[in-house]
Enzyme design. Structure first.
Site: not given
Length: 450
Positions: A167, A385
């Site tokens: 992170h 996608d």
């Protein structure tokens, strides 16, 4: 190597491989910002994307592992720091050694279909450890791969793309920017539409550093008094709660007229915080906190982040209340506190955090009766996608201790809504469910009385 899940379900993984940039990249050392390298960001966050089979002729013959492997290698040419390794300098300062060693990728096959994965495709995932294998020695902060990816083909022709990110390198928006670059590489583009920008000095401490705000989220308290910290991990329960239009409407009915137009996020989070606090059965005089993760991206607030900046650009200002006051007051009281926490965030506030990190030794956020929530509904995680269409689910793999996430999902029954995963001790979780059901039912009954 086959890993047994149950009598009938298993995942077979190939040996992990390091994916390096497709072309030579600069060999250099880059410092992280003083927002990036705080102690509270030094952990690995799991994110999951679940895709159905796409019946178009193009994807019928494409292998998701091959597509993602190639797209990853090409994207790393532009995001080459992600292929490096972190090291620590003086005063705990983190920097990335851009050595091109690469990101870990695991190719895997499952002997079950998407419909067998779980009753609902959202956190908590019962087979997360199999869909995102923890390669031994890979989960450290220093000297380890900054990202691990596993692509698991499913029997139905769908697949799961799971990753684990250090992170300190990026927030949700930065991760999405990188994944969008991978998406574009998978489409055959030669360069990403958004050029990545490092410039971490923008969110580093000033000279001289000066703390200009009160930061309740960094008050250093005795964690021995915190419920989650003192609970055996085996006694923690992880569940997700769905809020559709009916539930949200019922909760909104609890609010006075001047708060009726509060956002869905504010209403849901205030309700969850109030019910969570009641479920913990704390001393009425115990101070509890709600920390709202808020980004400065795209805002005119004194700090201009260039387009393409993919570092951490958020803080989590905290609202404080006595447990007795929060539980004994109406929902409007909690909503007002949530609004107050959100309103604290500004460029100056985040610069004050950076200065605090340098002056006070990069402290971790307080975890004593704190509840941290990140709203990722607008992050773009649900839009990634690679050629198979949008994911059935795309987002954090679940709650991380006291940190929860707000995510938009569509259930199998077709209902759209907001999902929030929660982590609590098992006995407190039962009470939380009861408190939340009661609040929703009472809100619904208020309509019936009109």
């Amino acid at each position: 190597m086959a890993s047994k899940i149950s009598r009938s379900f298993s995942v077979t993984r190939q040996a992990p491989e390091l994916i390096v940039p497709a072309e030579p990249t600069p060999q250099e050392v880059k410092k992280l910002s003083d927002i990036d390298d705080q102690q509270g960001f030094r952990f690995q966050i799991p994110v999951l994307f679940v895709y159905r089979k796409n019946h178009s002729p193009k994807t019928e013959v494409r292998d998701p592992v091959k597509v993602i492997r190639e797209a990853l290698s090409k994207a790393l040419v532009f995001y080459y720091p992600l292929a490096g390794r972190l090291r620590e300098g003086d005063n705990g300062k983190l920097m990335v050694d851009c050595n091109g060693q690469g990101i870990l990728l695991i190719e895997a096959d499952a002997n079950f279909s998407l419909d067998q994965l779980d009753k609902e495709i959202h956190p908590p995932f019962s087979r997360l450890d199999e869909l995102l294998y923890n390669v031994p020695g890979s989960d450290g902060i220093l000297g380890c791969p900054l990202m691990l990816i596993q692509v698991t083909r499913l029997l139905c022709g769908g697949f799961v793309f799971a990753l684990r990110l250090n992170h300190t390198m990026a927030d949700a928006y930065g991760l999405v920017q990188f994944l969008n670059a991978m998406e574009e590489m998978a489409q055959g583009k030669l360069t990403p539409s958004i050029t990545p920008v490092w410039q971490r000095h923008i969110l580093s401490a000033r000279d001289p550093p000066r703390i200009t705000h009160i930061h309740h989220e960094y008050e250093q308290l005795d964690a021995a008094n915190d419920t989650l910290n003192t609970t055996n991990p085996n006694d923690l329960d992880h569940k997700s709660f769905f809020f559709g239009s009916e539930e949200i409407s019922s909760l909104r009915n609890h609010l006075p007229p001047h708060l009726k137009n509060s956002s869905t996020f504010e209403i849901i989070i205030a309700s969850v915080w109030k019910c969570r606090t009641a479920a913990l059965q704390l001393n009425p005089d115990q101070t509890v906190r709600f920390s709202c993760i808020a980004s400065i991206r795209g805002k005119s607030n004194g700090v201009q982040l260039p387009k393409g900046y993919y570092g951490n650009a958020f803080g989590f200002p905290a609202a404080c209340a006595k447990a007795g006051s929060l539980c004994g007051s109406g929902l409007g009281y909690a909503v007002e506190l949530v609004k107050r926490a959100k309103a604290e965030m500004s460029g100056e506030y985040l610069k004050s955090v950076a200065d605090l990190m340098v002056l006070k030794g990069r402290p971790r956020y307080t975890n004593v009766e704190n509840f941290i929530v990140s709203n990722v509904t607008k992050s773009g995680l649900a839009e990634i996608d690679f050629g198979w269409g949008k994911p059935v689910f795309g987002g954090p793999a679940g709650a991380v201790s006291l940190i929860s996430f707000c995510m938009e999902i569509k259930r199998r029954d077709g209902k759209n809504g907001v999902l929030i995963p929660i982590c609590l001790p098992k006995w407190n979780m039962v009470r939380f469910e009861g408190e939340l059901k009661k609040m929703i039912a009472q809100g619904a009954s208020l309509v019936c009385k009109l």
